[in-house]
Enzyme design. Structure first.
Site, mmCIF file in Angstrom:
data_model
loop_
_atom_site.group_PDB
_atom_site.id
_atom_site.type_symbol
_atom_site.label_atom_id
_atom_site.label_comp_id
_atom_site.label_asym_id
_atom_site.label_seq_id
_atom_site.Cartn_x
_atom_site.Cartn_y
_atom_site.Cartn_z
ATOM 1 N N SER A 21 0.797 -1.228 0.000
ATOM 2 C CA SER A 21 0.000 0.000 0.000
ATOM 3 C C SER A 21 0.833 1.283 0.000
ATOM 4 O O SER A 21 0.499 2.221 -0.736
ATOM 5 C CB SER A 21 -0.985 -0.009 1.170
ATOM 6 O OG SER A 21 -1.919 -1.046 0.961
ATOM 7 N N LYS A 54 -9.045 -5.309 11.597
ATOM 8 C CA LYS A 54 -10.203 -4.893 10.792
ATOM 9 C C LYS A 54 -11.540 -4.946 11.544
ATOM 10 O O LYS A 54 -12.424 -4.146 11.269
ATOM 11 C CB LYS A 54 -10.309 -5.751 9.522
ATOM 12 C CG LYS A 54 -9.238 -5.434 8.502
ATOM 13 C CD LYS A 54 -9.455 -6.226 7.228
ATOM 14 C CE LYS A 54 -8.303 -6.006 6.272
ATOM 15 N NZ LYS A 54 -8.525 -6.606 4.963
ATOM 16 N N ASN A 73 -11.638 -1.446 6.575
ATOM 17 C CA ASN A 73 -10.235 -1.430 6.135
ATOM 18 C C ASN A 73 -9.777 -0.020 5.777
ATOM 19 O O ASN A 73 -8.614 0.155 5.411
ATOM 20 C CB ASN A 73 -10.008 -2.372 4.937
ATOM 21 C CG ASN A 73 -10.461 -1.742 3.652
ATOM 22 O OD1 ASN A 73 -11.501 -1.090 3.621
ATOM 23 N ND2 ASN A 73 -9.686 -1.903 2.605
ATOM 24 N N ASP A 131 -12.429 -3.229 0.767
ATOM 25 C CA ASP A 131 -12.105 -4.587 0.285
ATOM 26 C C ASP A 131 -13.284 -5.094 -0.543
ATOM 27 O O ASP A 131 -13.102 -5.645 -1.638
ATOM 28 C CB ASP A 131 -11.895 -5.565 1.455
ATOM 29 C CG ASP A 131 -10.580 -5.328 2.172
ATOM 30 O OD1 ASP A 131 -9.632 -4.827 1.546
ATOM 31 O OD2 ASP A 131 -10.505 -5.647 3.380
ATOM 32 N N GLY A 181 -13.873 -20.817 0.927
ATOM 33 C CA GLY A 181 -13.480 -20.114 2.151
ATOM 34 C C GLY A 181 -14.648 -19.369 2.754
ATOM 35 O O GLY A 181 -15.552 -18.919 2.031
ATOM 36 N N GLY A 193 -12.962 -13.943 7.101
ATOM 37 C CA GLY A 193 -13.260 -12.508 7.036
ATOM 38 C C GLY A 193 -13.321 -11.987 5.608
ATOM 39 O O GLY A 193 -14.218 -11.201 5.258
ATOM 40 N N ALA A 194 -12.403 -12.418 4.766
ATOM 41 C CA ALA A 194 -12.379 -11.936 3.379
ATOM 42 C C ALA A 194 -13.621 -12.428 2.639
ATOM 43 O O ALA A 194 -14.256 -11.677 1.889
ATOM 44 C CB ALA A 194 -11.113 -12.427 2.687
ATOM 45 N N ARG A 202 -13.825 -25.719 4.332
ATOM 46 C CA ARG A 202 -13.322 -26.910 5.010
ATOM 47 C C ARG A 202 -14.161 -27.162 6.256
ATOM 48 O O ARG A 202 -14.654 -28.256 6.483
ATOM 49 C CB ARG A 202 -11.845 -26.661 5.369
ATOM 50 C CG ARG A 202 -11.124 -27.807 5.976
ATOM 51 C CD ARG A 202 -9.672 -27.453 6.179
ATOM 52 N NE ARG A 202 -9.481 -26.201 6.913
ATOM 53 C CZ ARG A 202 -8.297 -25.672 7.198
ATOM 54 N NH1 ARG A 202 -7.200 -26.296 6.814
ATOM 55 N NH2 ARG A 202 -8.207 -24.549 7.859
HETATM 56 P P1 ATR Z 1 -9.376 -14.209 5.928
HETATM 57 O O1 ATR Z 1 -9.704 -12.988 6.732
HETATM 58 O O2 ATR Z 1 -8.212 -14.018 4.989
HETATM 59 O O3 ATR Z 1 -10.569 -14.759 5.232
HETATM 60 P P2 ATR Z 1 -9.543 -16.294 7.941
HETATM 61 O O4 ATR Z 1 -10.725 -15.638 8.569
HETATM 62 O O5 ATR Z 1 -8.469 -16.867 8.790
HETATM 63 O O6 ATR Z 1 -8.789 -15.287 6.959
HETATM 64 O O7 ATR Z 1 -10.098 -17.426 6.924
HETATM 65 C C1 ATR Z 1 -9.248 -18.242 6.181
HETATM 66 C C2 ATR Z 1 -10.088 -19.119 5.245
HETATM 67 O O8 ATR Z 1 -9.209 -19.967 4.500
HETATM 68 C C3 ATR Z 1 -11.065 -20.033 5.953
HETATM 69 O O9 ATR Z 1 -12.207 -20.240 5.151
HETATM 70 C C4 ATR Z 1 -10.258 -21.340 6.080
HETATM 71 O O10 ATR Z 1 -11.046 -22.506 6.223
HETATM 72 P P3 ATR Z 1 -11.551 -23.006 7.705
HETATM 73 O O11 ATR Z 1 -12.643 -22.055 8.119
HETATM 74 O O12 ATR Z 1 -12.037 -24.378 7.482
HETATM 75 O O13 ATR Z 1 -10.323 -22.923 8.599
HETATM 76 C C5 ATR Z 1 -9.564 -21.331 4.740
HETATM 77 N N1 ATR Z 1 -8.367 -22.171 4.733
HETATM 78 C C6 ATR Z 1 -7.138 -21.862 5.247
HETATM 79 N N2 ATR Z 1 -6.269 -22.878 5.052
HETATM 80 C C7 ATR Z 1 -6.970 -23.868 4.398
HETATM 81 C C8 ATR Z 1 -6.630 -25.157 3.889
HETATM 82 N N3 ATR Z 1 -5.394 -25.668 4.020
HETATM 83 N N4 ATR Z 1 -7.599 -25.871 3.268
HETATM 84 C C9 ATR Z 1 -8.843 -25.373 3.122
HETATM 85 N N5 ATR Z 1 -9.223 -24.151 3.568
HETATM 86 C C10 ATR Z 1 -8.299 -23.406 4.196
#
Ligand code: ATR
Length: 290
Positions: free
Chosen positions: A25, A74, A95, A110, A134, A137-138, A158
């Protein structure tokens, strides 16, 4: 016109987060200020969680015009502000902060940045079938803006419980179509067969695990648009596999650039020089990789 950057009129912006070593940034915003000859400067501030409130108070005390907020602040920053943009309030995370005479207003660029990069590619989300990987948060920020714009969503995670909770929120707030599924090969195969867009919001495939991907390459096809929000490396394994199968792609750097462009406009009132910001981010990223 070159900014003088040493007069009393100089305005300060920056980013607070922890850690902050690899933020792109400052490079993006300083290049943008310079190209428009604006008397602004943008600095990184490493702020640990216990200092967040002091940092936000400091923004008022020092008349800092704007801040970006990144991991891990955030969600916590939201409660420390005077006003919130309605989308930031729904998402529950900010953000970007704009300081107008001591009144701090929070935004979530975002979400808006994700959407702008999609529109820039000529893609309207309304009526599209979008598969999201996923549910963190994102994913929350992105799925909310897509739901607001009338897309129908399938969220695979997952941990199924987290996807179900997010889908419950989407249905309740936007009354829109959304489905939660576990992240299995079988589910992926089924939902991708009928999808228009695949969005990866999971942190899989990010440096130093650049070879990893959640999607078997044989599931990609032409006609699918694949958008990965991971921007290190710029072209992830997921995007390479998608491209090789004839799918369209949007790299995560585009979301980064467009969220920055939205923040830039909020702080300066001027349209952001998007190409200048994109090139600055690419140059900085190349520097990180050397
Ligand atoms: P962000 O703010 O970047 O979204 P986060 O809230 O930590 O970060 O979320 C990370 C996401 O990536 C989650 O959906 C996580 O899945 P889980 O909720 O099951 O943990 C996913 N993620 C991270 N590593 C993973 C992996 N090896 N396989 C599948 N999903 C993964």
């Amino acid at each position: 016109m070159k900014a003088r950057r040493n007069s009393g009129a100089l305005k300060l912006c920056g980013i607070i987060g922890y850690p902050l070593e690899f933020t792109l940034s400052p490079a993006m915003h300083n290049a943008a200020f310079e190209s428009l000859g604006l008397e602004y400067v943008y600095l990184p501030f490493k702020v640990k969680e216990e200092y967040l409130k002091k940092a936000i108070d400091g923004m008022r005390a020092l008349s800092i015009r704007g801040l970006n907020i990144t991991i891990p602040h955030k969600v916590a920053a939201l409660a420390l502000l005077d006003e919130l943009d309605p989308m930031a309030e729904k998402i529950g995370a900010v953000n970007t902060i704009v300081n107008s005479g001591g009144i701090l207003k929070g935004y979530n660029t975002d979400a808006g940045g994700f959407l702008k990069a999609l529109l820039d590619k000529g893609v309207e989300p309304r009526g599209k079938k979008i598969v999201m990987l996923g549910a963190g948060g994102a994913s929350r920020a992105i799925s909310f803006i897509l739901a607001e714009k009338g897309a129908s969503l399938v969220i695979l995670n997952r941990g199924l419980g987290r996807a179900q909770e997010l889908v419950g929120n989407i249905r309740e707030i936007f009354g829109s179509k959304a489905l939660a599924l576990g992240l299995t090969g079988e589910n992926l195969t089924e939902v991708l067969a009928g999808a228009d867009i695949l969005v990866n919001t999971a942190s899989v495939g990010m440096t130093p695990h650049a070879g990893e991907t959640l999607v078997p390459a044989e599931l990609f096809k032409s006609g699918l648009l694949v958008y990965d929000i991971v921007y290190s490396p710029i072209k992830t394994r997921l995007l390479k596999d998608a491209e090789a199968a004839g799918a369209e792609i949007i790299p995560g750097l585009e979301m980064l650039v467009w969220q920055g462009a939205s923040a830039f406009k909020l702080w300066t009132g001027q349209e952001a020089p998007v190409e200048v910001m994109r090139q600055a981010a690419i140059r900085e990223r190349a520097g990180d990789e050397n």
